[in-house]
Design a protein around this motif. Structure first.
Motif, short mmCIF file in Angstrom:
data_model
loop_
_atom_site.label_atom_id
_atom_site.label_comp_id
_atom_site.label_asym_id
_atom_site.label_seq_id
_atom_site.Cartn_x
_atom_site.Cartn_y
_atom_site.Cartn_z
N PRO A 117 0.80 -1.23 0.00
CA PRO A 117 0.00 0.00 0.00
C PRO A 117 0.83 1.27 0.00
CG PRO A 117 -0.05 -1.06 2.16
CD PRO A 117 0.63 -2.01 1.23
N ASN A 118 2.12 1.13 0.32
CA ASN A 118 2.99 2.31 0.33
C ASN A 118 3.44 2.73 -1.06
OD1 ASN A 118 2.95 2.50 3.20
ND2 ASN A 118 4.50 0.87 3.31
N ILE A 119 3.25 1.83 -2.05
CA ILE A 119 3.62 2.19 -3.42
C ILE A 119 2.39 2.79 -4.09
CG2 ILE A 119 4.41 1.30 -5.65
CD1 ILE A 119 5.96 -0.85 -4.19
N THR A 120 2.36 4.07 -4.18
CA THR A 120 1.22 4.79 -4.75
C THR A 120 1.57 5.52 -6.03
OG1 THR A 120 1.72 6.72 -3.38
CG2 THR A 120 0.18 5.09 -2.47
N GLU A 121 2.85 5.60 -6.35
CA GLU A 121 3.32 6.36 -7.51
C GLU A 121 4.15 5.44 -8.40
OE1 GLU A 121 6.24 10.18 -8.51
OE2 GLU A 121 5.87 9.57 -6.44
N THR A 122 3.97 5.58 -9.71
CA THR A 122 4.80 4.84 -10.65
C THR A 122 6.05 5.65 -10.93
OG1 THR A 122 2.87 3.78 -11.66
CG2 THR A 122 4.91 3.79 -12.93
N SER A 141 5.48 0.29 -9.56
CA SER A 141 4.22 0.47 -10.27
C SER A 141 3.12 0.83 -9.27
CB SER A 141 3.83 -0.82 -11.02
OG SER A 141 2.49 -0.74 -11.48
N GLY A 142 2.63 2.05 -9.38
CA GLY A 142 1.53 2.45 -8.53
C GLY A 142 0.27 1.69 -8.82
N ASP A 143 0.11 1.22 -10.06
CA ASP A 143 -1.07 0.45 -10.43
C ASP A 143 -1.02 -0.96 -9.86
OD1 ASP A 143 -2.40 2.41 -12.17
OD2 ASP A 143 -0.64 2.14 -13.43
N MET A 144 0.16 -1.59 -9.93
CA MET A 144 0.29 -2.97 -9.44
C MET A 144 0.75 -3.05 -8.00
SD MET A 144 1.62 -5.15 -12.76
CE MET A 144 2.79 -4.02 -13.54
N LYS A 145 1.06 -1.91 -7.39
CA LYS A 145 1.43 -1.84 -5.98
C LYS A 145 2.64 -2.71 -5.65
CE LYS A 145 -2.12 0.78 -5.02
NZ LYS A 145 -1.91 2.22 -4.74
N GLN A 209 -9.58 -7.83 -12.43
CA GLN A 209 -9.63 -8.00 -10.99
C GLN A 209 -8.29 -8.49 -10.45
OE1 GLN A 209 -13.17 -10.10 -9.46
NE2 GLN A 209 -13.94 -10.18 -11.57
N GLN A 210 -8.03 -8.18 -9.21
CA GLN A 210 -6.87 -8.74 -8.53
C GLN A 210 -7.06 -10.23 -8.39
OE1 GLN A 210 -5.81 -6.73 -4.90
NE2 GLN A 210 -4.74 -8.51 -4.07
N ASP A 211 -6.00 -10.98 -8.71
CA ASP A 211 -6.05 -12.43 -8.63
C ASP A 211 -5.39 -12.89 -7.33
OD1 ASP A 211 -6.55 -15.00 -10.40
OD2 ASP A 211 -4.59 -15.26 -9.43
N ILE A 216 -2.16 -8.06 -8.53
CA ILE A 216 -2.70 -7.04 -9.43
C ILE A 216 -1.88 -7.04 -10.71
CG2 ILE A 216 -3.22 -4.60 -9.74
CD1 ILE A 216 -3.31 -4.37 -6.67
N SER A 217 -2.53 -7.23 -11.84
CA SER A 217 -1.84 -7.25 -13.15
C SER A 217 -2.32 -6.08 -13.99
CB SER A 217 -2.11 -8.58 -13.87
OG SER A 217 -1.51 -9.66 -13.19
N LYS A 218 -1.43 -5.17 -14.24
CA LYS A 218 -1.69 -4.03 -15.14
C LYS A 218 -0.48 -3.89 -16.07
CE LYS A 218 -5.65 -2.91 -13.28
NZ LYS A 218 -6.93 -3.07 -14.02
N TRP A 219 -0.16 -5.03 -16.70
CA TRP A 219 1.08 -5.09 -17.47
C TRP A 219 1.03 -4.30 -18.76
CZ3 TRP A 219 5.43 -6.52 -15.37
CH2 TRP A 219 5.40 -7.37 -14.26
#
Length: 408
Positions: A117-122, A141-145, A209-211, A216-219
């Motif tokens: 949760p601390n990774i909020t910025e890419t 990756s802020g998207d994939m945390k 969706q998160q698996d 979290i996959s936002k590749w």
């Protein structure tokens, strides 16, 4: 760097002992069905230790599959199931119809990446390793945390273009590309290699969706948006790009080229599937589920609009004007393949079946591009299994076919 013996989409070679009897039964069933197809067509493969071809039956093939038949004969049987118009006899189609689960062929799934949760910025965190022109960069990756390790192999020329390489189902670190000689293959090439890692079983896609297993996959966003914006300027001022991949990464690379047509000037795929039709769905399911993930977490129910949007052949018009290369084998073994699979018959059969299936996908892509009048270099090779022994030979061929598109 350690070098694995082979890579199989949907088939981790670290098979546990408890699965061996089940794998052997699955292999026998697949082989017997392929033999029945060949015999029904009036074709007779060469069977080691068989006194008379006339005595061969599917049952005898099944019973002796892991005993009296040589690996070469097994691969010939599979090849006979790949006759023109015989897509219904695809070994992967047979496995799907019989209800075989990819988990039967997979080792333990990778550790689930826990979102931070601390990774909020890419952002680019920095370089974690350098060995000559080889580097590892950490990108949050802020998207994939989570932090993503990206391999870079720099060109000698600081103003060189970029080639993104997408790995297969394992997406290891170091990548299969680097383990199988990319540094030597590209040492004198005017191109910067960019290789994301950690996308096991993800299809290099943005998931809905998160698996529970893959996280979290936002590749797609990471590869097509974040890396060009954040990493490329630290490497070269040249903005020309191409993209390519093997196996799972091959389909993803061609799909990304259709979904982001202004981003890439060239694209290649080695041993991939480029449609989300019936066979494409089977291969996608085997890829995703082989890593323990849930297929519907990706694009929802197979066949919906998102699946269509990720079908590179339905959207093939977007490839017009690009340099395109594709290749596949037939599943027929080359010398040394049996040893590369550590005499593991179940994974050997799976490697044959997967390459047969991607061969059908490549033939379908060839027909589709020809129908649209889109030029492409496509090699249908007479042998080759679904492993790095085959991929590594084709990567220089693929690059030589498309490198003019980026001025390399």
């Amino acid at each position: 760097m350690s070098v694995p013996s082979a890579e199989n989409t949907g088939a981790d070679q670290r098979t546990t002992a408890s699965r061996i009897p089940l794998l052997r039964r699955a292999g026998r069933a697949l082989i017997a069905t392929a033999a029945a197809t060949a015999l029904a067509a009036g074709l007779t493969p060469s069977i080691a230790n068989a006194q008379e071809v006339g005595t061969l039956s599917p049952e005898s093939v099944a019973n002796d599959a892991l005993g009296t038949i040589s690996p070469e004969s097994l691969s010939q049987i599979l090849y006979l199931g790949n006759l023109p118009g015989s897509s219904g006899s695809s070994m992967m189609g047979i496995a799907n119809t019989l209800g075989f689960s990819p988990n039967m062929f997979a080792g333990p799934p990778p550790p689930s990446p826990q979102p931070n949760p601390n990774i909020t910025e890419t952002k680019v965190v920095g370089m974690t390793e350098r060995d000559g022109r080889y580097e590892r960069w950490l990108v949050d990756s802020g998207d994939m945390k989570r932090g993503i390790t990206v391999e870079v192999y720099r060109a000698a020329n600081p103003g060189a273009p970029f080639l993104y390489l997408l790995d297969g189902v394992g997406s290891e670190l170091p990548s299969g590309f680097m383990q199988w000689g990319a540094a030597e293959q590209f040492a004198n090439e005017n191109v910067n290699l960019v290789i994301p890692t950690g996308g096991q079983g993800s299809m290099w896609s943005d998931w809905n969706q998160q698996d529970p297993v893959l996280g979290i996959s936002k590749w797609e966003k990471f590869i097509t948006g974040d890396l060009p914006r954040l990493l490329e300027p630290r490497i070269s001022s040249n903005t020309n790009r191409a993209i390519g991949g093997i196996s799972m990464g091959a389909g993803a690379a061609v799909t990304m080229a259709t979904r982001h047509p202004d981003l890439y000037k060239g694209v290649f795929g080695v041993s991939g599937c480029y449609s989300t039709d019936a066979l494409g769905q089977i291969l996608t399911r085997f890829t995703v589920e082989s890593r323990g993930a849930t297929l519907n977490n990706m694009w929802g129910e197979p066949g919906n609009e998102q699946w269509v949007a990720h079908d590179a052949m339905i959207n093939a018009e977007k490839l017009r004007g690009k340099a395109i290369y594709m290749s596949s084998g037939t599943g027929v073994a080359n010398p040394g393949d049996w040893a590369a699979y550590n005499n593991d018959a179940a994974n050997f059969v799976t490697g044959m079946a997967l390459e047969q299936a991607t061969g059908q996908c490549t033939h379908a892509a060839d027909r589709r591009l020809a129908d649209l009048g889109i030029p492409a270099d496509i090699d249908h090779l007479p042998t080759g299994m679904h492993n790095w022994s085959y991929y590594s030979k084709q990567i220089p061929v693929a690059w030589n076919s498309i490198k003019h598109s980026v001025g390399a």
